[in-house]
Write an enzyme that holds these catalytic residues in place. Structure first.
Site, PDB file in Angstrom:
ATOM      1  CG  HIS A   5      -1.796   1.151   1.384  1.00  0.00           C
ATOM      2  ND1 HIS A   5      -1.821   1.953   2.493  1.00  0.00           N
ATOM      3  CD2 HIS A   5      -2.725   1.661   0.535  1.00  0.00           C
ATOM      4  CE1 HIS A   5      -2.733   2.904   2.335  1.00  0.00           C
ATOM      5  NE2 HIS A   5      -3.287   2.753   1.155  1.00  0.00           N
ATOM      6  CG  HIS A  41      -1.849   9.141   0.465  1.00  0.00           C
ATOM      7  ND1 HIS A  41      -2.410   9.895   1.473  1.00  0.00           N
ATOM      8  CD2 HIS A  41      -2.746   8.153   0.202  1.00  0.00           C
ATOM      9  CE1 HIS A  41      -3.587   9.389   1.805  1.00  0.00           C
ATOM     10  NE2 HIS A  41      -3.811   8.337   1.052  1.00  0.00           N
TER      11      HIS A  41
END
Length: 273
Positions: A5, A41
């Site tokens: 991830h 992110h």
């Protein structure tokens, strides 16, 4: 598929694959003109993670190409699938087609090396908003017009917004998508979530009449949640700790039922036991 991830720097590719991931998920941010800009992110992100790793998108693609091109010094044989988590929330709905076009051009040049011995991994384009379904058409039309329609065999799809499955199916219908569908379900590791919708997605996958080929659950960091996910029948688990998932897969309850996917396993085929 053990899916690492938030792999947003080139150095993290090695880190996650060495921990046991055969797949990675990478965040893609866009500028105001719908150009893919960074693999980034930002905050907030999963508990226990540094949210600030980043590269320029095209630099990341070049690093990813090296990691997935046989013969390269950075090659990882087991890295076979990449999910691009497309952060299209910054775009207007009417920019989705352009975003798909620009994404395809970047991948074609910097990842697929214009079709000349580029990276071999399968790619999933993960879109958070059903209204951005035209991104898919922009991507496909561009590869066709550039003479590389064959590369679409390597490309699949995901809508990551946890929408109702019939609404997801409807978006695919509008996009003209009939296969290569992964369905994600999940939430940040900071919060609990039941497997209710995962089970609905798996039922669609196994019905023979649904559009879903594979189901993955995110973000799974605990052994107990890993076991629950495997018991439900998922195809992939997205995690911050690939070694935890690999450990559970080697337990006696799972080692004869599941194995880690290899390049020979077509990620667009629905698995039939």
């Amino acid at each position: 598929w053990i899916m690492g991830h938030m792999v947003n720097s080139i150095a993290q590719i090695d880190e996650f694959v060495n921990l046991g991931a055969n797949s990675i998920e990478t965040d893609v941010s866009f500028d105001k003109q719908a150009n893919p800009e960074y693999t980034y992110h930002g905050t907030p992100c999963d508990c226990g993670r540094d949210c600030l790793h980043w590269e320029n998108f095209n630099d990341f693609l070049k690093g990813l190409r090296k990691a997935t091109t046989p013969g390269d010094s950075k090659y990882h044989e087991k890295l076979i699938l990449v999910v691009f988590d497309l952060k299209t929330g910054s775009l207007y709905d009417n920019q989705a087609y352009d975003a798909g076009t620009k994404l395809a051009k970047n991948l074609l040049e910097h990842y697929w090396n214009n079709g000349n011995n580029g990276g071999r991994a399968y790619i999933v384009l993960s879109i958070p908003n059903l209204n951005h379904y035209k991104l898919i058409a922009g991507f496909k039309d561009t590869l066709k017009s550039e003479g590389h329609e064959d590369l679409l065999e390597k490309v699949g799809h995901d809508f990551s917004g946890n929408d109702d499955i019939p609404d997801v199916e409807n978006a695919y219908k509008k996009a003209g998508v009939t296969g290569h569908v992964w369905q994600s379900d999940g939430i940040t590791n900071c919060l609990p979530r039941t497997l209710k919708r995962v089970r609905l997605a798996i039922a669609n996958r196994d019905s023979g009449s649904g559009i879903i080929n594979k189901v993955y659950y995110w973000t799974v960091d605990k052994r107990s949640t890993t076991r629950d996910s495997l018991d439900a029948g998922v195809d992939g688990i997205m995690t911050n700790y690939p070694d935890v998932i690999a450990d559970v897969l080697s337990e006696s309850a799972y080692k004869n039922k599941y194995r880690i996917a290899t390049y020979e396993d077509n990620p667009w085929d629905t698995f039939k036991a």
